[in-house]
Design an enzyme around this catalytic site. Structure first.
Site, short mmCIF file in Angstrom:
data_model
loop_
_atom_site.label_atom_id
_atom_site.label_comp_id
_atom_site.label_asym_id
_atom_site.label_seq_id
_atom_site.Cartn_x
_atom_site.Cartn_y
_atom_site.Cartn_z
N ARG A 30 11.59 -1.65 11.72
CA ARG A 30 10.38 -1.18 12.38
C ARG A 30 9.84 -1.97 13.47
O ARG A 30 9.85 -3.20 13.45
CB ARG A 30 9.53 -1.00 11.13
CG ARG A 30 8.34 -0.07 11.49
CD ARG A 30 7.56 -0.03 9.91
NE ARG A 30 6.28 -0.42 10.25
CZ ARG A 30 5.17 -0.46 9.55
NH1 ARG A 30 5.18 0.16 8.28
NH2 ARG A 30 4.12 -0.87 9.95
N ARG A 83 -0.73 -8.73 13.53
CA ARG A 83 -1.18 -7.77 12.57
C ARG A 83 -1.93 -8.37 11.54
O ARG A 83 -2.90 -8.10 10.89
CB ARG A 83 0.00 -6.82 11.84
CG ARG A 83 0.66 -5.66 12.93
CD ARG A 83 2.05 -5.42 12.42
NE ARG A 83 1.94 -4.88 11.20
CZ ARG A 83 3.17 -4.80 10.49
NH1 ARG A 83 4.35 -5.35 10.99
NH2 ARG A 83 3.07 -4.26 9.37
N LYS A 100 1.07 -1.29 -0.09
CA LYS A 100 0.09 0.01 0.05
C LYS A 100 0.95 1.38 -0.16
O LYS A 100 0.47 2.14 -0.80
CB LYS A 100 -0.80 -0.14 1.32
CG LYS A 100 -1.94 -1.12 1.38
CD LYS A 100 -2.73 -1.10 2.63
CE LYS A 100 -1.94 -1.09 3.92
NZ LYS A 100 -1.45 -2.28 4.25
N ARG A 111 11.90 -6.32 5.33
CA ARG A 111 12.03 -5.06 5.57
C ARG A 111 12.68 -5.10 7.24
O ARG A 111 13.18 -4.00 7.48
CB ARG A 111 10.46 -4.55 5.59
CG ARG A 111 10.47 -3.00 6.01
CD ARG A 111 9.03 -2.40 5.55
NE ARG A 111 8.14 -2.83 6.77
CZ ARG A 111 6.76 -2.43 6.48
NH1 ARG A 111 6.45 -1.79 5.77
NH2 ARG A 111 6.14 -3.26 7.66
N ARG A 171 -9.89 0.16 8.50
CA ARG A 171 -9.39 -0.75 8.96
C ARG A 171 -10.73 -1.67 9.55
O ARG A 171 -10.46 -2.92 9.90
CB ARG A 171 -8.08 -0.63 9.77
CG ARG A 171 -7.18 -0.56 9.06
CD ARG A 171 -5.95 -0.20 10.12
NE ARG A 171 -4.92 -1.23 9.93
CZ ARG A 171 -3.61 -0.80 9.45
NH1 ARG A 171 -3.48 0.52 8.84
NH2 ARG A 171 -2.53 -1.28 9.17
P1 AP5 Z 1 4.69 -1.37 2.16
O1 AP5 Z 1 4.52 -0.90 0.68
O2 AP5 Z 1 5.19 -0.88 3.04
O3 AP5 Z 1 3.44 -2.05 2.24
P2 AP5 Z 1 2.23 -1.87 2.96
O4 AP5 Z 1 1.02 -2.53 2.59
O5 AP5 Z 1 2.12 -0.20 3.41
O6 AP5 Z 1 2.67 -2.39 4.60
P3 AP5 Z 1 2.69 -1.94 5.94
O7 AP5 Z 1 3.45 -3.04 6.70
O8 AP5 Z 1 3.05 -0.67 6.31
O9 AP5 Z 1 1.16 -1.80 6.48
P4 AP5 Z 1 0.56 -1.78 7.64
O10 AP5 Z 1 -0.95 -1.74 7.32
O11 AP5 Z 1 0.81 -3.15 8.49
O12 AP5 Z 1 0.92 -0.45 8.44
P5 AP5 Z 1 0.65 0.86 8.63
O13 AP5 Z 1 1.52 1.81 8.87
O14 AP5 Z 1 -0.77 1.11 8.12
O15 AP5 Z 1 5.52 -2.55 1.57
C1 AP5 Z 1 6.29 -3.51 2.60
C2 AP5 Z 1 7.60 -4.19 2.04
O16 AP5 Z 1 7.55 -4.85 0.86
C3 AP5 Z 1 8.65 -2.85 1.95
O17 AP5 Z 1 9.84 -3.16 2.20
C4 AP5 Z 1 8.59 -2.70 0.31
O18 AP5 Z 1 9.69 -2.19 -0.23
C5 AP5 Z 1 8.22 -4.14 -0.09
N1 AP5 Z 1 7.40 -4.33 -1.36
C6 AP5 Z 1 6.32 -3.52 -1.69
N2 AP5 Z 1 5.96 -3.78 -3.06
C7 AP5 Z 1 6.81 -4.56 -3.67
C8 AP5 Z 1 6.81 -5.45 -4.71
N3 AP5 Z 1 6.04 -5.37 -5.75
N4 AP5 Z 1 7.85 -6.31 -4.81
C9 AP5 Z 1 8.59 -6.61 -3.81
N5 AP5 Z 1 8.63 -6.07 -2.56
C10 AP5 Z 1 7.82 -5.06 -2.51
O19 AP5 Z 1 0.09 0.54 10.21
C11 AP5 Z 1 0.85 0.44 11.35
C12 AP5 Z 1 -0.04 0.27 12.61
O20 AP5 Z 1 -0.66 1.63 12.84
C13 AP5 Z 1 -1.02 -0.50 12.74
O21 AP5 Z 1 -0.66 -2.03 13.03
C14 AP5 Z 1 -2.09 -0.18 13.91
O22 AP5 Z 1 -1.60 -0.26 15.14
C15 AP5 Z 1 -1.86 1.42 13.45
N6 AP5 Z 1 -2.89 2.00 12.62
C16 AP5 Z 1 -2.71 2.45 11.31
N7 AP5 Z 1 -3.70 2.80 10.66
C17 AP5 Z 1 -4.80 2.52 11.56
C18 AP5 Z 1 -6.29 2.51 11.49
N8 AP5 Z 1 -7.05 3.08 10.31
N9 AP5 Z 1 -6.83 2.56 12.59
C19 AP5 Z 1 -6.30 1.98 13.62
N10 AP5 Z 1 -5.08 1.84 13.76
C20 AP5 Z 1 -4.18 2.10 12.60
#
Ligand code: AP5
Length: 187
Positions: A133, A144, A13, A127, A88
């Site tokens: 992280r 997660r 994402k 990652r 979410r």
């Molecule tokens: P990346 O692009 O970072 O993937 P992502 O889907 O953004 O993954 P995240 O782990 O950041 O998502 P998340 O939903 O767990 O975290 P968030 O920050 O929202 O890619 C991941 C890896 O793969 C990278 O190293 C990238 O380079 C690699 N990659 C990408 N595409 C690739 C490809 N095509 N080929 C190869 N490699 C690739 O949330 C974190 C925390 O915040 C949550 O757990 C929660 O506690 C809180 N939070 C956030 N939003 C909310 C909400 N709305 N409500 C409540 N709590 C929330």
């Protein structure tokens, strides 16, 4: 144009939102990034969110919604936004629908990045090695992914029912995935 990117942790994402921001001149709103910034700044809200995030659980809907609302009202967010990591659960999806209706901002699409469990695990492990992280430990990743499955995956149906959902194969090169998203947005 307003777009939601849906998908499990590690589905890409953030990666695709960055490409869309740069190439389509959209504002990238990541609730994860907003929460991490609040933590880093040591705000009361950030400190409250820290423990929850470190366990891989969802921060309360009220906190996340108020941060999102504030960001969405900033002048740069008036023309086009990518929502990354929000909604979410159903309550967040309903809150976003209401907020966008009040602001007369129609949603163009909700795009689901579909990635297998094995690929998610390998991307997040990779990652963890590179970036360290706090929530990329094996135990927290497992939590997660469980929370995604239990609470966020059902939201896909919310957008499907409204005719807004497009499912994209989220494995392969970042450019190929971007091309699929761009094709959806062109229609
Ligand atoms: P990346 O692009 O970072 O993937 P992502 O889907 O953004 O993954 P995240 O782990 O950041 O998502 P998340 O939903 O767990 O975290 P968030 O920050 O929202 O890619 C991941 C890896 O793969 C990278 O190293 C990238 O380079 C690699 N990659 C990408 N595409 C690739 C490809 N095509 N080929 C190869 N490699 C690739 O949330 C974190 C925390 O915040 C949550 O757990 C929660 O506690 C809180 N939070 C956030 N939003 C909310 C909400 N709305 N409500 C409540 N709590 C929330």
């Amino acid at each position: 144009m307003r777009i939601i990117l849906l998908g499990a942790p590690g589905s890409g994402k953030g990666t695709q939102a960055t490409l869309l921001r740069d190439r389509m001149n959209l504002v990238h709103i990541s609730t994860g990034d907003l929460l991490r910034a609040a933590r880093a700044a040591g705000t009361p809200l950030g400190l409250k969110a820290k423990e929850v995030m470190d366990r891989g659980e969802l921060v309360s809907d009220d906190i996340v919604l108020s941060m999102l609302e504030e960001r969405l009202h900033q002048p740069d967010a008036q023309d086009g936004v990518i929502f990354d990591g929000y909604p979410r659960n159903f309550a967040q999806a309903d809150a976003l629908t209401c907020m966008l209706a009040k602001m007369a901002m129609p949603l163009k699409a909700a795009i689901l990045l579909d990635v297998s469990h094995a690929v998610l695990l390998s991307r997040l492990a990779e990652r963890a090695k590179k970036e360290g992280r706090a929530d990329d430990t094996p135990e927290v990743i497992a939590n997660r992914l469980k929370i995604y499955h239990d609470q966020t995956e059902p939201v896909v149906g919310y957008y499907q029912q409204r005719g807004l959902l497009s499912k994209i194969a989220g494995e392969g090169s970042m450019e190929d995935i971007y091309a699929q998203i761009a094709a959806v947005l062109k229609n």
